[in-house]
Design a protein around this motif. Structure first.
Motif, PDB file in Angstrom:
ATOM      1  N   LYS A 163       9.623  12.775  -2.125  1.00 47.22           N
ATOM      2  CA  LYS A 163      10.737  13.260  -1.303  1.00 47.22           C
ATOM      3  C   LYS A 163      10.529  14.719  -0.913  1.00 47.22           C
ATOM      4  CE  LYS A 163      14.885  13.282  -3.181  1.00 47.22           C
ATOM      5  NZ  LYS A 163      16.221  12.818  -3.667  1.00 47.22           N
ATOM      6  N   ALA A 164      10.089  15.527  -1.865  1.00 43.51           N
ATOM      7  CA  ALA A 164       9.910  16.958  -1.596  1.00 43.51           C
ATOM      8  C   ALA A 164       8.793  17.219  -0.586  1.00 43.51           C
ATOM      9  CB  ALA A 164       9.611  17.694  -2.901  1.00 43.51           C
ATOM     10  N   THR A 165       7.786  16.347  -0.550  1.00 40.52           N
ATOM     11  CA  THR A 165       6.649  16.549   0.365  1.00 40.52           C
ATOM     12  C   THR A 165       6.800  15.789   1.674  1.00 40.52           C
ATOM     13  OG1 THR A 165       5.478  14.745  -0.764  1.00 40.52           O
ATOM     14  CG2 THR A 165       5.005  16.993  -1.498  1.00 40.52           C
ATOM     15  N   GLY A 166       7.947  15.137   1.882  1.00 43.90           N
ATOM     16  CA  GLY A 166       8.159  14.397   3.112  1.00 43.90           C
ATOM     17  C   GLY A 166       7.375  13.100   3.202  1.00 43.90           C
ATOM     18  N   LYS A 167       6.940  12.582   2.066  1.00 43.25           N
ATOM     19  CA  LYS A 167       6.098  11.383   2.070  1.00 43.25           C
ATOM     20  C   LYS A 167       6.818  10.139   1.550  1.00 43.25           C
ATOM     21  CE  LYS A 167       1.768  13.967   1.435  1.00 43.25           C
ATOM     22  NZ  LYS A 167       0.579  14.179   0.567  1.00 43.25           N
ATOM     23  N   LEU A 168       8.100  10.262   1.256  1.00 46.12           N
ATOM     24  CA  LEU A 168       8.799   9.122   0.672  1.00 46.12           C
ATOM     25  C   LEU A 168       8.839   7.935   1.627  1.00 46.12           C
ATOM     26  CD1 LEU A 168      10.373   7.890  -1.646  1.00 46.12           C
ATOM     27  CD2 LEU A 168      12.458   8.939  -0.713  1.00 46.12           C
ATOM     28  N   ALA A 169       9.123   8.181   2.898  1.00 47.29           N
ATOM     29  CA  ALA A 169       9.163   7.076   3.863  1.00 47.29           C
ATOM     30  C   ALA A 169       7.786   6.444   4.012  1.00 47.29           C
ATOM     31  CB  ALA A 169       9.682   7.573   5.213  1.00 47.29           C
ATOM     32  N   TRP A 170       6.735   7.261   3.956  1.00 51.45           N
ATOM     33  CA  TRP A 170       5.372   6.714   4.023  1.00 51.45           C
ATOM     34  C   TRP A 170       5.136   5.777   2.842  1.00 51.45           C
ATOM     35  CZ3 TRP A 170       2.123  11.843   4.820  1.00 51.45           C
ATOM     36  CH2 TRP A 170       2.601  12.509   5.959  1.00 51.45           C
ATOM     37  N   ALA A 171       5.517   6.252   1.657  1.00 48.41           N
ATOM     38  CA  ALA A 171       5.309   5.442   0.451  1.00 48.41           C
ATOM     39  C   ALA A 171       6.076   4.130   0.544  1.00 48.41           C
ATOM     40  CB  ALA A 171       5.731   6.231  -0.788  1.00 48.41           C
ATOM     41  N   GLN A 172       7.283   4.201   1.045  1.00 47.99           N
ATOM     42  CA  GLN A 172       8.078   2.972   1.141  1.00 47.99           C
ATOM     43  C   GLN A 172       7.451   1.967   2.092  1.00 47.99           C
ATOM     44  OE1 GLN A 172      11.782   4.935   2.077  1.00 47.99           O
ATOM     45  NE2 GLN A 172      12.487   4.885  -0.056  1.00 47.99           N
ATOM     46  N   GLU A 173       6.852   2.455   3.179  1.00 45.39           N
ATOM     47  CA  GLU A 173       6.113   1.553   4.073  1.00 45.39           C
ATOM     48  C   GLU A 173       4.928   0.930   3.349  1.00 45.39           C
ATOM     49  OE1 GLU A 173       5.128   2.020   8.294  1.00 45.39           O
ATOM     50  OE2 GLU A 173       6.167   3.945   8.191  1.00 45.39           O
ATOM     51  N   GLU A 174       4.228   1.751   2.569  1.00 45.71           N
ATOM     52  CA  GLU A 174       3.066   1.236   1.837  1.00 45.71           C
ATOM     53  C   GLU A 174       3.488   0.199   0.800  1.00 45.71           C
ATOM     54  OE1 GLU A 174      -0.387   2.084   2.373  1.00 45.71           O
ATOM     55  OE2 GLU A 174       0.745   2.579   4.178  1.00 45.71           O
ATOM     56  N   PHE A 175       4.568   0.461   0.087  1.00 38.49           N
ATOM     57  CA  PHE A 175       5.035  -0.493  -0.928  1.00 38.49           C
ATOM     58  C   PHE A 175       5.421  -1.819  -0.270  1.00 38.49           C
ATOM     59  CE2 PHE A 175       6.775   3.425  -3.410  1.00 38.49           C
ATOM     60  CZ  PHE A 175       5.478   3.789  -3.741  1.00 38.49           C
ATOM     61  N   ALA A 176       6.086  -1.731   0.874  1.00 36.26           N
ATOM     62  CA  ALA A 176       6.469  -2.956   1.587  1.00 36.26           C
ATOM     63  C   ALA A 176       5.236  -3.730   2.033  1.00 36.26           C
ATOM     64  CB  ALA A 176       7.359  -2.612   2.783  1.00 36.26           C
ATOM     65  N   ALA A 177       4.191  -3.011   2.455  1.00 37.96           N
ATOM     66  CA  ALA A 177       2.960  -3.673   2.886  1.00 37.96           C
ATOM     67  C   ALA A 177       2.274  -4.372   1.722  1.00 37.96           C
ATOM     68  CB  ALA A 177       2.013  -2.649   3.519  1.00 37.96           C
ATOM     69  N   VAL A 178       2.321  -3.767   0.535  1.00 40.38           N
ATOM     70  CA  VAL A 178       1.734  -4.407  -0.651  1.00 40.38           C
ATOM     71  C   VAL A 178       2.460  -5.714  -0.952  1.00 40.38           C
ATOM     72  CG1 VAL A 178       1.391  -4.187  -3.141  1.00 40.38           C
ATOM     73  CG2 VAL A 178       0.890  -2.257  -1.644  1.00 40.38           C
ATOM     74  N   LEU A 179       3.791  -5.681  -0.878  1.00 36.91           N
ATOM     75  CA  LEU A 179       4.572  -6.892  -1.154  1.00 36.91           C
ATOM     76  C   LEU A 179       4.319  -7.981  -0.102  1.00 36.91           C
ATOM     77  CD1 LEU A 179       8.046  -5.503  -2.289  1.00 36.91           C
ATOM     78  CD2 LEU A 179       6.292  -6.576  -3.703  1.00 36.91           C
ATOM     79  N   ALA A 180       4.091  -7.569   1.139  1.00 39.15           N
ATOM     80  CA  ALA A 180       3.915  -8.539   2.226  1.00 39.15           C
ATOM     81  C   ALA A 180       2.502  -9.085   2.317  1.00 39.15           C
ATOM     82  CB  ALA A 180       4.302  -7.893   3.563  1.00 39.15           C
ATOM     83  N   HIS A 181       1.573  -8.444   1.629  1.00 41.45           N
ATOM     84  CA  HIS A 181       0.163  -8.841   1.745  1.00 41.45           C
ATOM     85  C   HIS A 181      -0.052 -10.258   1.231  1.00 41.45           C
ATOM     86  CE1 HIS A 181      -4.198  -8.556   1.755  1.00 41.45           C
ATOM     87  NE2 HIS A 181      -4.200  -9.009   0.511  1.00 41.45           N
ATOM     88  N   ARG A 182      -0.841 -11.014   1.955  1.00 34.61           N
ATOM     89  CA  ARG A 182      -1.217 -12.357   1.535  1.00 34.61           C
ATOM     90  C   ARG A 182      -2.732 -12.413   1.375  1.00 34.61           C
ATOM     91  NH1 ARG A 182       3.063 -11.985   0.426  1.00 34.61           N
ATOM     92  NH2 ARG A 182       4.924 -13.121   1.075  1.00 34.61           N
ATOM     93  N   ALA A 183      -3.159 -13.042   0.311  1.00 33.51           N
ATOM     94  CA  ALA A 183      -4.592 -13.124   0.038  1.00 33.51           C
ATOM     95  C   ALA A 183      -5.293 -13.854   1.172  1.00 33.51           C
ATOM     96  CB  ALA A 183      -4.836 -13.855  -1.280  1.00 33.51           C
ATOM     97  N   PRO A 184      -6.505 -13.415   1.543  1.00 29.42           N
ATOM     98  CA  PRO A 184      -7.246 -14.117   2.594  1.00 29.42           C
ATOM     99  C   PRO A 184      -7.652 -15.514   2.149  1.00 29.42           C
ATOM    100  CG  PRO A 184      -8.627 -12.462   1.532  1.00 29.42           C
ATOM    101  CD  PRO A 184      -7.246 -12.268   1.009  1.00 29.42           C
ATOM    102  N   ALA A 185      -7.919 -16.355   3.116  1.00 27.87           N
ATOM    103  CA  ALA A 185      -8.360 -17.712   2.798  1.00 27.87           C
ATOM    104  C   ALA A 185      -9.679 -17.655   2.037  1.00 27.87           C
ATOM    105  CB  ALA A 185      -8.535 -18.510   4.086  1.00 27.87           C
TER     106      ALA A 185
END
Length: 408
Positions: free
Chosen positions: A184-206
């Motif tokens: 939050k102090a470095t202005g990166k919290l929103a970036w981190a939240q996008e990254e966390f959401a991407a990790v949750l949404a990731h699907r293993a390749p075939a």
């Protein structure tokens, strides 16, 4: 950075080592306790990588304020869907979440909100982001990490291992809280939240169509007949490993497969002159190994595997100058920009934007290169919006300046 003289060893869980949950009644009590708890839930899972065939979890650890810690044996309690439902609204804190999410999903545990302390550390520019070092540098506490590579399929689990496992979640929420404030102090919290959401949404390749081609050292095998030996031995080993629930390398190492493909032994004596074939697991199947090599040796030419074909992506970067010098210069220009931006924002370049996205963009750039087209292409390649906002303009500028220089 924490002063070495102030680091405190974390030797025991605050409430002691919790008993291992091994039956439905005990699991139900844990579910009730964690449902009544408050705040984020620290979660970890121990696998038996390098020992067992599967990547399943052999121990699951949790901790939450108001509930304390719990150790769950997922062999005895393989369904965590009720725990998942009880924690549906909770933020789950994991370290290196992408490693544990697949085995947790097999148990029916699917976080909806995530905080990944390793990924947060990367975005914040911590040079070393292993859990032990993060806890040490951020909280001033030292974790014992001696059992991270243990065979967690062992039963019963030794007390020292259980202590280690409980300590892995002991201060994970505290680590999360400090990193949250730093983001939050470095202005990166929103970036981190996008990254966390991407990790949750990731699907293993075939699964790969030819997984045997990933045999370590296969590049040494130049003949099609040798590739056939690799295919036959790899497939046979995979079956033995799956049946015995052993890591394939414990049945027969890749080095033995490659050596057999190069030497094409015809007799048991010749086969056992390749040292790994005399190991305990491999020796049990000498007849089958030799038969597999024999099958490969007698295959008709039409049934021999062909050399691997290039994938849909660009070639390795070290070949670009020979294949397409202009593309090589585009890649160098884009990498220079990304590296500079990453340094400016105190994070690794690979976290600012995925290296594969940069390669694909510069190997086949849009017909017209400008900020909008570069942004669109990066979005297609999986870049997050915060990454696109930071990189699309500068990369487009570098590529257009290079193009003008090439034409001029």
């Amino acid at each position: 950075m924490t002063d070495e003289t102030t680091i405190v060893p974390l030797l025991e869980p605050r409430e002691g080592i919790p008993p291992v949950v091994e039956n439905p009644a005990e699991l139900a009590r844990v579910v009730r306790a964690f449902a009544a708890g408050t705040g984020p839930v620290a979660v970890d899972a121990e696998r038996a990588s390098g020992y067992r065939y599967s990547g399943r979890a052999y121990l699951v650890q949790l901790r939450r304020a108001g509930a304390g810690s719990a150790l769950i044996d997922p062999i005895r309690c393989p369904d965590l869907s009720e725990l998942d439902a009880a924690l549906a609204d909770a933020e789950v804190v994991l370290h290196a979440a992408s490693q544990d999410l697949p085995c947790l999903a097999e148990l029916g545990f699917h976080p909806r909100a995530l905080f990944d302390t390793e990924l947060a550390g990367r975005l914040l520019g911590y040079e070393r982001v292993g859990l032990g070092l993060m806890v040490e540098n951020v909280l001033g506490l030292r974790l014992e990490k001696g059992y991270s590579a243990a065979d967690w399929s062992t039963r019963p689990l030794p007390e020292d291992w259980l202590r280690y496992a409980a300590l892995d979640v002991e201060v994970l929420v505290e680590l999360r809280d400090v990193l949250y404030e730093e983001l939050k102090a470095t202005g990166k919290l929103a970036w981190a939240q996008e990254e966390f959401a991407a990790v949750l949404a990731h699907r293993a390749p075939a699964p790969r169509s030819d997984p045997w081609r990933r045999t370590s050292g296969i590049h040494k095998v130049r003949s099609l007949r040798g590739l056939a030996v690799v295919r036959e031995l790899w497939t046979l080993r995979d079956g033995f490993a799956r049946e015995a629930d052993l890591a394939p390398g414990r049945v027969l190492p890749d080095s033995a497969i490659v050596t057999a493909a190069l030497e094409l032994p015809r007799t048991t004596k010749a086969l056992t002159e390749i040292p790994p074939f005399t190991g305990r697991s491999a020796r049990k199947h000498l007849r089958e190994w030799l038969a597999a090599i024999g099958r490969a040796r007698t295959l008709p030419e039409s049934q021999l595997p062909q050399p691997s074909t290039p994938g849909d992506g660009p070639p390795p970067a070290n070949r670009w100058m020979d294949r397409d010098p202009v593309a090589a210069r585009r890649l160098a220009a884009a990498r220079t920009v990304v590296t500079s931006l990453a340094e400016e924002h105190h994070m690794p370049a690979e976290n600012l934007v995925q290296p594969d996205a940069v390669r694909r963009l510069t190997w086949e750039p849009p017909p017209v290169v400008d900020e909008e087209t570069v942004a669109s292409r990066l979005r297609e390649l999986g870049a997050r919006e915060w990454q696109i906002e930071l990189t699309a303009g500068p990369v487009a500028k570098a590529l257009t300046e290079l193009e003008a220089k090439e034409l001029g």
